[in-house]
Motif scaffolding. Structure first.
Motif, PDB file in Angstrom:
ATOM      1  N   SER A 142      19.631   8.176 -12.920  1.00 45.77           N
ATOM      2  CA  SER A 142      21.256   8.231 -12.813  1.00 45.77           C
ATOM      3  C   SER A 142      22.205   8.366 -12.457  1.00 45.77           C
ATOM      4  CB  SER A 142      21.613   9.657 -14.206  1.00 45.77           C
ATOM      5  OG  SER A 142      20.007   9.724 -15.210  1.00 45.77           O
ATOM      6  N   SER A 143      23.942   7.958 -12.156  1.00 43.59           N
ATOM      7  CA  SER A 143      24.785   8.465 -11.552  1.00 43.59           C
ATOM      8  C   SER A 143      25.785   9.398 -12.199  1.00 43.59           C
ATOM      9  CB  SER A 143      25.160   7.504 -11.432  1.00 43.59           C
ATOM     10  OG  SER A 143      25.360   6.481 -12.415  1.00 43.59           O
ATOM     11  N   ASP A 144      25.166  10.228 -13.524  1.00 44.36           N
ATOM     12  CA  ASP A 144      26.374  10.362 -14.169  1.00 44.36           C
ATOM     13  C   ASP A 144      25.977  12.652 -14.113  1.00 44.36           C
ATOM     14  OD1 ASP A 144      24.702  10.846 -15.580  1.00 44.36           O
ATOM     15  OD2 ASP A 144      25.707  10.708 -17.769  1.00 44.36           O
ATOM     16  N   GLY A 145      25.667  12.921 -13.247  1.00 49.78           N
ATOM     17  CA  GLY A 145      25.511  14.531 -13.807  1.00 49.78           C
ATOM     18  C   GLY A 145      24.343  14.749 -13.934  1.00 49.78           C
ATOM     19  N   SER A 146      23.460  13.971 -14.668  1.00 58.77           N
ATOM     20  CA  SER A 146      22.497  14.179 -15.600  1.00 58.77           C
ATOM     21  C   SER A 146      21.696  15.251 -14.940  1.00 58.77           C
ATOM     22  CB  SER A 146      21.934  13.116 -16.097  1.00 58.77           C
ATOM     23  OG  SER A 146      22.490  11.877 -17.394  1.00 58.77           O
ATOM     24  N   TRP A 147      21.245  14.879 -13.656  1.00 60.77           N
ATOM     25  CA  TRP A 147      20.401  15.711 -12.503  1.00 60.77           C
ATOM     26  C   TRP A 147      20.504  16.917 -12.644  1.00 60.77           C
ATOM     27  CZ3 TRP A 147      16.061  15.204 -11.103  1.00 60.77           C
ATOM     28  CH2 TRP A 147      15.191  16.507 -10.372  1.00 60.77           C
ATOM     29  N   ASP A 148      22.272  17.409 -12.767  1.00 61.66           N
ATOM     30  CA  ASP A 148      22.565  18.688 -12.504  1.00 61.66           C
ATOM     31  C   ASP A 148      22.458  19.470 -13.995  1.00 61.66           C
ATOM     32  OD1 ASP A 148      23.601  18.670 -10.130  1.00 61.66           O
ATOM     33  OD2 ASP A 148      25.236  17.774 -10.666  1.00 61.66           O
ATOM     34  N   VAL A 149      22.637  18.820 -15.340  1.00 57.99           N
ATOM     35  CA  VAL A 149      22.080  19.345 -16.638  1.00 57.99           C
ATOM     36  C   VAL A 149      21.222  19.188 -16.829  1.00 57.99           C
ATOM     37  CG1 VAL A 149      22.793  18.817 -18.656  1.00 57.99           C
ATOM     38  CG2 VAL A 149      23.927  18.379 -17.433  1.00 57.99           C
TER      39      VAL A 149
END
Length: 271
Positions: free
Chosen positions: A47-54
């Protein structure tokens, strides 16, 4: 602390690709299960949209079932992401959900209970509903109506949506990681061909917030999905799951259904 004694022996596998906007809703529906799973495995598929932070924030929520995180170094596709999560799974049963879908609160309770009572069945699904907003939790009948679908039924149509599927972890079949379309359909048929009919619980236990064939770029998706389906039938033929006559019949039928669907879609788009 979560009451681990109430956890079901289920590993929930969720591939995540640029789903920061919907991930919270999907995971919350797993947290809200009347009988939570023993573990939730979230796989970031490049992912490149901040999914990892979520994902990291959800994993840190206290009093929840354990959440395990895996981050792939590239966008490998849902099939490879699910396989990676499956390889990490530690529980007897594996259930799949996508990052933009949701479950009814009793989904795991009902589905795992039925599978545990039917050890001869390797694969089980249930009805799903397509909606635009999360529906209120409906009261379900205590009766569990079940149909059984064999390979012939699956050759007519894919009977199971991926967020509806639960299966036994120790099956040797896996998603074809080189397929981006119809990889789930292929796996269900491989399992049914090898292990017998799949169970289908006729209760709405999952909710999809998109049309089954997608809402954006539909024509292109339909074409790719059609080619994926034809490839699925051809692989079954090469693996001797179906004979030549059956392969010819299902391919012709598939193209007929595709043409009909494409024409109908074009008529709707012109309105």
């Amino acid at each position: 602390m979560a009451d681990t004694a109430s956890f079901l022996p289920v590993s929930v596998i969720m591939p995540v690709y640029n789903a920061a906007a919907t991930l919270q809703r999907a995971v919350a529906s797993v947290f809200a299960q009347t009988r939570p799973p023993a573990e939730i495995i979230l796989i970031d598929d490049g992912s490149s949209d901040g999914s990892w932070d979520v994902m990291r924030r959800l994993a840190d929520e206290p009093g929840r079932p354990p959440v395990r995180l895996l981050r792939l170094d590239r966008n490998a596709g849902a099939a490879e992401a699910r396989n990676a999560g499956w390889a990490l799974a530690s529980q007897e049963y594996v259930a799949f959900i996508d990052a933009d879908d949701a479950w009814h609160p009793r989904k795991l309770e009902i589905q795992q209970g039925w599978l545990a009572a039917h050890p001869e069945v390797a694969l089980c699904g249930h009805r799903v509903e397509v909606c635009r907003e999360p529906p209120p939790a409906t009261v379900l009948s205590e009766a569990v109506p079940v149909q059984m679908f064999d390979l012939r039924d699956f050759l007519i149509a894919n009977r199971l949506s991926t967020p509806a599927v639960m299966l036994r972890r120790d099956l040797h079949e896996r998603f074809a990681s080189d397929k981006r379309y119809s990889e789930d359909y292929l796996l269900w048929m491989q399992i049914v061909a090898a292990h017998g009919p799949a169970g289908f619980i006729d209760l709405p236990l999952a909710f999809l917030f998109k049309a089954r064939y997608g809402e954006e770029g539909l024509s292109g998706q339909l074409w790719n999905m059609q080619l994926g389906e034809i490839d699925t039938f051809s692989r079954l033929r090469r693996q001797s799951c179906i004979g030549l006559v059956t392969w010819l019949a299902v391919v012709v039928c598939s193209w007929f259904k595709f043409a009909r669907r494409f024409v109908l879609r074009g008529m709707l788009e012109k309105r």
